[in-house]
Design a protein around this motif. Structure first.
Motif, PDB file in Angstrom:
ATOM      1  N   ASN A   1      -4.192  -4.967   8.756  1.00 56.69           N
ATOM      2  CA  ASN A   1      -4.770  -5.888   7.766  1.00 56.69           C
ATOM      3  C   ASN A   1      -6.100  -6.477   8.237  1.00 56.69           C
ATOM      4  OD1 ASN A   1      -2.786  -5.487   5.854  1.00 56.69           O
ATOM      5  ND2 ASN A   1      -1.544  -7.223   6.525  1.00 56.69           N
TER       6      ASN A   1
ATOM      7  N   THR B   1       9.034  -0.218   5.165  1.00 56.56           N
ATOM      8  CA  THR B   1       8.412   1.023   4.715  1.00 56.56           C
ATOM      9  C   THR B   1       9.425   1.851   3.941  1.00 56.56           C
ATOM     10  OG1 THR B   1       8.993   2.127   6.795  1.00 56.56           O
ATOM     11  CG2 THR B   1       6.805   1.125   6.655  1.00 56.56           C
TER      12      THR B   1
ATOM     13  N   ILE C   1       3.785   5.667   7.852  1.00 56.03           N
ATOM     14  CA  ILE C   1       2.752   4.844   7.241  1.00 56.03           C
ATOM     15  C   ILE C   1       2.613   3.562   8.061  1.00 56.03           C
ATOM     16  CG2 ILE C   1       4.395   3.746   5.635  1.00 56.03           C
ATOM     17  CD1 ILE C   1       2.102   3.656   3.557  1.00 56.03           C
ATOM     18  N   SER C   2       1.395   3.096   8.219  1.00 55.00           N
ATOM     19  CA  SER C   2       1.139   1.856   8.937  1.00 55.00           C
ATOM     20  C   SER C   2      -0.103   1.205   8.353  1.00 55.00           C
ATOM     21  CB  SER C   2       0.956   2.120  10.439  1.00 55.00           C
ATOM     22  OG  SER C   2      -0.160   2.966  10.670  1.00 55.00           O
ATOM     23  N   ARG C   3      -0.350  -0.029   8.747  1.00 55.69           N
ATOM     24  CA  ARG C   3      -1.517  -0.726   8.218  1.00 55.69           C
ATOM     25  C   ARG C   3      -2.082  -1.661   9.263  1.00 55.69           C
ATOM     26  NH1 ARG C   3       0.314  -3.643   3.003  1.00 55.69           N
ATOM     27  NH2 ARG C   3      -1.845  -4.399   3.058  1.00 55.69           N
TER      28      ARG C   3
ATOM     29  N   CYS D   1      -4.448   7.362  -1.801  1.00 59.42           N
ATOM     30  CA  CYS D   1      -4.061   6.027  -1.365  1.00 59.42           C
ATOM     31  C   CYS D   1      -3.951   5.139  -2.598  1.00 59.42           C
ATOM     32  CB  CYS D   1      -5.135   5.498  -0.415  1.00 59.42           C
ATOM     33  SG  CYS D   1      -4.907   3.819   0.157  1.00 59.42           S
TER      34      CYS D   1
ATOM     35  N   GLY E   1       3.743  -5.218   6.404  1.00 57.90           N
ATOM     36  CA  GLY E   1       4.080  -4.074   7.243  1.00 57.90           C
ATOM     37  C   GLY E   1       5.507  -4.071   7.756  1.00 57.90           C
TER      38      GLY E   1
ATOM     39  N   MET F   1       0.841  -1.191   0.000  1.00 61.36           N
ATOM     40  CA  MET F   1       0.000   0.000   0.000  1.00 61.36           C
ATOM     41  C   MET F   1       0.880   1.246   0.000  1.00 61.36           C
ATOM     42  SD  MET F   1      -3.049  -1.308   0.048  1.00 61.36           S
ATOM     43  CE  MET F   1      -4.066   0.117   0.417  1.00 61.36           C
TER      44      MET F   1
ATOM     45  N   VAL G   1      -5.130   1.283   5.762  1.00 59.80           N
ATOM     46  CA  VAL G   1      -3.771   1.807   5.862  1.00 59.80           C
ATOM     47  C   VAL G   1      -3.865   3.248   6.341  1.00 59.80           C
ATOM     48  CG1 VAL G   1      -3.667   2.574   3.454  1.00 59.80           C
ATOM     49  CG2 VAL G   1      -1.561   2.058   4.662  1.00 59.80           C
ATOM     50  N   TYR G   2      -2.847   3.679   7.078  1.00 55.14           N
ATOM     51  CA  TYR G   2      -2.849   5.000   7.679  1.00 55.14           C
ATOM     52  C   TYR G   2      -1.603   5.791   7.271  1.00 55.14           C
ATOM     53  CZ  TYR G   2      -6.079   2.469  10.715  1.00 55.14           C
ATOM     54  OH  TYR G   2      -7.114   1.689  11.195  1.00 55.14           O
TER      55      TYR G   2
END
Length: 122
Positions: A74, A58, A70-72, A96, A55, A34, A79-80
Motif C-alpha cells: 500500500n 486472499t 497475490i500481494s500488495r 488488474c 492484505g 484488489m 499489487v502483485y
C-alpha cells in the motif's frame, strides 16, 4: 478516478515463473480490495485472485491455487501476482482490478487496467 497499469507479462516456458505488477495512480487504493482476472482468446474473462484492502485475506481460483500468490504494497500503491509453475493453459491477458469495497471480490470492480499478455509455451 483510479488508473491501473499492469506490467511484467511476457513469453515463458511451462514451469517458469513470472511476477505481474499493477501500479495504481490518481488516488490511493489502500482502502480498496484488489484483484487479478484473465481472459484467454475466445473465452470470457475469469477471476484469478483477490486481496482485501489490508492484505489480511486472499482468495484464488481453483485453477491457480497453490501456484499463484497475490500481494500488495500500500505504500507503493501496487499489487502483485506471483505466478509459479506456469502452464500453457495460463496463457491469457491478465487484468488488474480495484474494488472500492475493501473485501474479497470475484466479479465486478469499479476500475480495470488495460491488461498484460502472458504466454506460456509447452
Amino acid at each position: 478516478q483510479v488508473q491501473l497499469v499492469e506490467s511484467g507479462g511476457g513469453l515463458v516456458q511451462a514451469g517458469d515463473s513470472l511476477r505481474l505488477s499493477c501500479a495504481a495512480s490518481g488516488r490511493s487504493v489502500s482502502s480498496y480490495a484488489m484483484g487479478w482476472f484473465r481472459q484467454a482468446p475466445g473465452e470470457e474473462r475469469e477471476f484469478v485472485a483477490s486481496i482485501t484492502w489490508g492484505g489480511g485475506s486472499t482468495a484464488y481460483a481453483d485453477s491457480v491455487k497453490g501456484r499463484f500468490a497475490i500481494s500488495r504494497d500500500n505504500a507503493k500503491n501496487t499489487v502483485y501476482l506471483q505466478m509459479n509453475s506456469l502452464k500453457p493453459e495460463d496463457t491469457a491477458v491478465y487484468y488488474c482490478a480495484a474494488n472500492v469495497i475493501g473485501t474479497i471480490f470475484t466479479r465486478k470492480a469499479q476500475y480495470w487496467g488495460q491488461g498484460t499478455q502472458v504466454t506460456v509455451s509447452s
